[in-house]
Design a protein around this motif. Structure first.
Motif, PDB file in Angstrom:
ATOM      1  N   THR A  76      -5.975  -6.281  -4.404  1.00 48.47           N
ATOM      2  CA  THR A  76      -6.095  -7.240  -3.294  1.00 48.47           C
ATOM      3  C   THR A  76      -7.550  -7.705  -3.226  1.00 48.47           C
ATOM      4  O   THR A  76      -8.081  -8.181  -4.223  1.00 48.47           O
ATOM      5  CB  THR A  76      -5.575  -6.616  -1.985  1.00 48.47           C
ATOM      6  N   ASP A 106      -2.891  -1.849  -5.874  1.00 53.81           N
ATOM      7  CA  ASP A 106      -2.681  -3.305  -5.869  1.00 53.81           C
ATOM      8  C   ASP A 106      -4.038  -4.003  -5.795  1.00 53.81           C
ATOM      9  O   ASP A 106      -4.848  -3.683  -4.931  1.00 53.81           O
ATOM     10  CB  ASP A 106      -1.756  -3.739  -4.729  1.00 53.81           C
ATOM     11  N   ASP A 149       0.828  -1.207   0.000  1.00 51.94           N
ATOM     12  CA  ASP A 149       0.000   0.000   0.000  1.00 51.94           C
ATOM     13  C   ASP A 149       0.863   1.257   0.000  1.00 51.94           C
ATOM     14  O   ASP A 149       0.473   2.286  -0.555  1.00 51.94           O
ATOM     15  CB  ASP A 149      -0.965  -0.002   1.185  1.00 51.94           C
TER      16      ASP A 149
END
Ligand code: MG
Length: 341
Positions: free
Chosen positions: A227, A225, A87
């Motif tokens: 996730t 990202d 992050d």
């Protein structure tokens, strides 16, 4: 004479390991401090002064409840590094420091805890971060899933770097650094409830090498990202924030055959599966080829691809399918795979 630390005299964590006495001191010194050792943590002070290079100080935090605690390609210890480091990295910040909170369930095998924290230490070293502060708590049997971790990350970012959803424009291209769904399916297979086995590994890793490489490009608009919620979630975040449409080209989206076949068997869509070592980047069209080349030159970006674009003459998130048709990609409602990170 045995060289084994005192902590292994008992096999399992007991409530006494959280009571502030000798047992607590022993798990801290013989597991946490031993594996994670660095000059800042070693001061054992109540708070630590962080040496910081020049730039903007960036902070993020993340909690980890993954089940099972260990899975192919990672475990809750390494994931607690990668999730938080990533992050920072996708925000353009070099990850430097982590804090760690460990909530340990009574009954957890001490050898397992030792293995997980050793793995965390290896991941931290590889990612170039130090764990500089920590706390441990023991909860009663049945009140935790063996081990929960929470990490807060501190990083440093170039003051002149401008990244954000608000920088995305009509015509921008969307890049993906590698195959999607590996982490989600690796954890799913590790649960063994489906009787499926495979050699698939989680993609969990620091993405800082990938994000650092793109930061010098003036046409870099935004990185995230994929996730929980996967690629579909990021596409929707872009769409909501910009009020522009997102078009994705399914044939260009890398998905491993093993992921695809498990998805087909169990009815999952790779678009919604979690990754822990991939990056989605939005880049100005005149620099997208340079960005792609930069990523493909890196080991973790070998399979990078341009997977779509941001367009104004369309609503929602549209997927151009393998068969040449198109379908709207819905926003995720139910969590297809809970406790994945
Ligand atoms: Mg993220």
């Amino acid at each position: 004479m045995s060289s084994q630390p005192d902590i292994f005299e008992t096999e399992h964590i007991t409530l006494a390991h959280g009571n502030g006495g000798r047992f607590m001191r022993e798990i801290i010194s013989e597991i946490f401090a031993r594996h994670l050792a660095n000059p800042l943590l070693d001061t054992q002070a109540d708070a630590v002064a962080l040496p910081m290079p020049a730039g903007e100080i960036m902070l993020t935090t993340y909690g980890f409840t993954v089940q099972p605690l260990e899975f192919p390609g990672g475990d809750i210890g390494s994931l607690a590094v990668h999730g938080t480091v990533n992050d920072l990295a996708v925000s353009g910040a070099r990850p430097l420091y982590l804090s760690l909170n460990a909530f340990i369930e009574e009954g957890l095998e001490i050898a397992v805890l030792d293995r997980l924290i050793a793995s965390m230490a290896r991941a931290a070293k590889a990612a170039g971060v130090q764990v500089v502060a920590g706390d441990t708590k023991v909860v009663r049997r049945g009140e935790g899933g063996g081990l929960y971790l929470a990490t807060t990350g501190v990083g440093i970012r170039d003051k002149n770097l401008k990244l954000g959803l608000n920088r995305i424009q009509d015509g921008d291209k969307i890049l993906l650094s590698g195959p999607i769904g590996d982490h989600g399916i690796a954890v799913l297979l590790a649960r063994e409830q489906f009787g499926l086995h495979g050699d698939l590994k989680s993609d969990a890793a620091s993405v800082w090498p990938l994000t650092q490489a793109l930061c010098p490009l003036s046409g870099l608009r935004f990185m995230r990202d994929p996730t929980r919620g996967g690629l579909a979630m990021i596409a929707h975040e872009i769409q909501h924030a910009t009020q522009l449409g997102v078009r994705l080209h399914e044939p260009n989206i890398p998905v491993r055959d093993a992921v695809r076949s498990v998805c087909e068997m169990l009815g999952y869509d790779p678009m919604y599966l979690a990754c822990e070592g991939r990056v989605v980047a939005v880049v100005a069209p005149d620099q997208v080829d340079a960005a792609l080349e930069t990523w493909r030159a890196l080991a973790s970006g070998r399979d990078a691809a341009i997977i779509g674009e941001v367009v104004k003459n369309q609503r929602g998130v549209m997927l151009e399918t393998q068969l040449g048709g198109e379908r709207l990609v819905d926003e995720l409602e139910d969590d297809p795979l809970p406790r994945i990170c």
